[in-house]
Design a protein around this motif. Structure first.
Motif, PDB file in Angstrom:
ATOM      1  N   GLU A   1     -10.714  -0.204  -3.684  1.00  0.00           N
ATOM      2  CA  GLU A   1     -11.368  -1.034  -2.664  1.00  0.00           C
ATOM      3  C   GLU A   1     -12.667  -1.646  -3.186  1.00  0.00           C
ATOM      4  O   GLU A   1     -13.046  -2.749  -2.791  1.00  0.00           O
ATOM      5  CB  GLU A   1     -11.652  -0.212  -1.405  1.00  0.00           C
ATOM      6  N   ASP A   2     -13.349  -0.943  -4.104  1.00  0.00           N
ATOM      7  CA  ASP A   2     -14.612  -1.453  -4.649  1.00  0.00           C
ATOM      8  C   ASP A   2     -14.391  -2.417  -5.820  1.00  0.00           C
ATOM      9  O   ASP A   2     -15.337  -2.907  -6.422  1.00  0.00           O
ATOM     10  CB  ASP A   2     -15.537  -0.311  -5.064  1.00  0.00           C
TER      11      ASP A   2
ATOM     12  N   ALA B   1       0.832  -1.203   0.000  1.00  0.00           N
ATOM     13  CA  ALA B   1       0.000   0.000   0.000  1.00  0.00           C
ATOM     14  C   ALA B   1       0.864   1.250   0.000  1.00  0.00           C
ATOM     15  O   ALA B   1       1.837   1.345   0.748  1.00  0.00           O
ATOM     16  CB  ALA B   1      -0.924  -0.002   1.216  1.00  0.00           C
ATOM     17  N   GLY B   2       0.525   2.178  -0.881  1.00  0.00           N
ATOM     18  CA  GLY B   2       1.231   3.452  -0.943  1.00  0.00           C
ATOM     19  C   GLY B   2       2.473   3.467  -1.812  1.00  0.00           C
ATOM     20  O   GLY B   2       3.059   4.513  -2.032  1.00  0.00           O
ATOM     21  N   GLN B   3       2.894   2.329  -2.315  1.00  0.00           N
ATOM     22  CA  GLN B   3       4.074   2.261  -3.182  1.00  0.00           C
ATOM     23  C   GLN B   3       3.642   1.765  -4.545  1.00  0.00           C
ATOM     24  O   GLN B   3       3.285   0.602  -4.695  1.00  0.00           O
ATOM     25  CB  GLN B   3       5.119   1.327  -2.599  1.00  0.00           C
ATOM     26  N   THR B   4       3.702   2.616  -5.543  1.00  0.00           N
ATOM     27  CA  THR B   4       3.194   2.228  -6.861  1.00  0.00           C
ATOM     28  C   THR B   4       4.194   2.470  -7.974  1.00  0.00           C
ATOM     29  O   THR B   4       3.811   2.633  -9.115  1.00  0.00           O
ATOM     30  CB  THR B   4       1.907   3.006  -7.181  1.00  0.00           C
TER      31      THR B   4
ATOM     32  N   MET C   1      -5.413  -9.356  -8.000  1.00  0.00           N
ATOM     33  CA  MET C   1      -4.861  -8.355  -7.073  1.00  0.00           C
ATOM     34  C   MET C   1      -5.761  -8.147  -5.871  1.00  0.00           C
ATOM     35  O   MET C   1      -6.966  -8.362  -5.944  1.00  0.00           O
ATOM     36  CB  MET C   1      -4.678  -7.018  -7.804  1.00  0.00           C
ATOM     37  N   GLU C   2      -5.163  -7.695  -4.786  1.00  0.00           N
ATOM     38  CA  GLU C   2      -5.903  -7.335  -3.577  1.00  0.00           C
ATOM     39  C   GLU C   2      -6.563  -5.970  -3.781  1.00  0.00           C
ATOM     40  O   GLU C   2      -5.949  -5.081  -4.378  1.00  0.00           O
ATOM     41  CB  GLU C   2      -4.967  -7.257  -2.373  1.00  0.00           C
ATOM     42  N   PRO C   3      -7.774  -5.793  -3.286  1.00  0.00           N
ATOM     43  CA  PRO C   3      -8.394  -4.458  -3.351  1.00  0.00           C
ATOM     44  C   PRO C   3      -7.512  -3.422  -2.635  1.00  0.00           C
ATOM     45  O   PRO C   3      -6.907  -3.710  -1.610  1.00  0.00           O
ATOM     46  CB  PRO C   3      -9.720  -4.640  -2.613  1.00  0.00           C
ATOM     47  N   GLY C   4      -7.408  -2.236  -3.239  1.00  0.00           N
ATOM     48  CA  GLY C   4      -6.601  -1.173  -2.666  1.00  0.00           C
ATOM     49  C   GLY C   4      -5.129  -1.250  -3.029  1.00  0.00           C
ATOM     50  O   GLY C   4      -4.326  -0.472  -2.528  1.00  0.00           O
TER      51      GLY C   4
END
Length: 154
Positions: free
Chosen positions: A58-59, A24-27, A99-102
């Motif tokens: 997330e959706d 999360a937060g690293q793209t 992939m995981e949501p978010g």
């Protein structure tokens, strides 16, 4: 451009892809990973054909950043000229499903240019590829460790 960019399609090496999901937060592909990718391309070991970042909300909805849409790609800008943009919308939908949501993931497609001469020689001999695959590094290490332990006990 190099000579490999002007080859007929039947002289291409094997094509591979990988998907790297970021925390999360690293793209972004930065640092050592970006430097290694650029080094592989500069040495003509590979030719990068496509590079995208997929974001899964997330959706479950997805958003895609194509390479030329990404701000400040740093040293990866060196590979932009080789991009053929081979990924289709359905490919990205299929990738997002895993992939995981978010989360966000880099999707990389490359030609193994190092293998092109061998692949061409095989095709000229009338042969064709009937199977291909990858052995996960962890599985190989576990297998080698088990074999080593078995040999020590013999």
């Amino acid at each position: 451009m190099t000579d490999i960019d002007n080859r007929p399609d039947d002289e291409l090496g094997p094509i591979d892809y990988l998907v790297v999901e970021f925390p999360a937060g690293q793209t972004r592909l930065t640092g050592d990973a970006a430097a290694e990718l650029v080094a592989l391309a500069e040495s003509n070991t590979i030719r990068v054909l496509d590079l995208m970042v997929v974001h899964k909300d997330e959706d479950g909805s997805i958003d895609v950043d194509e390479f030329d849409d990404i701000d400040d790609v740093g040293e990866l800008a060196q590979i932009e000229a080789t991009l053929a943009e081979v990924l289709a919308e359905q490919d990205l939908i299929d990738i997002a499903a895993a992939m995981e949501p978010g989360s966000a993931a880099a999707v990389l497609v490359w030609e193994n240019t190092w293998a092109a001469p061998f692949a061409l020689a095989v095709r000229r001999a009338g042969a064709q590829l009937v199977a291909s695959g990858r052995i996960p590094t962890q599985a190989l290490i576990a297998s080698m460790t088990n074999a080593s332990m078995t040999n020590e006990g013999a």
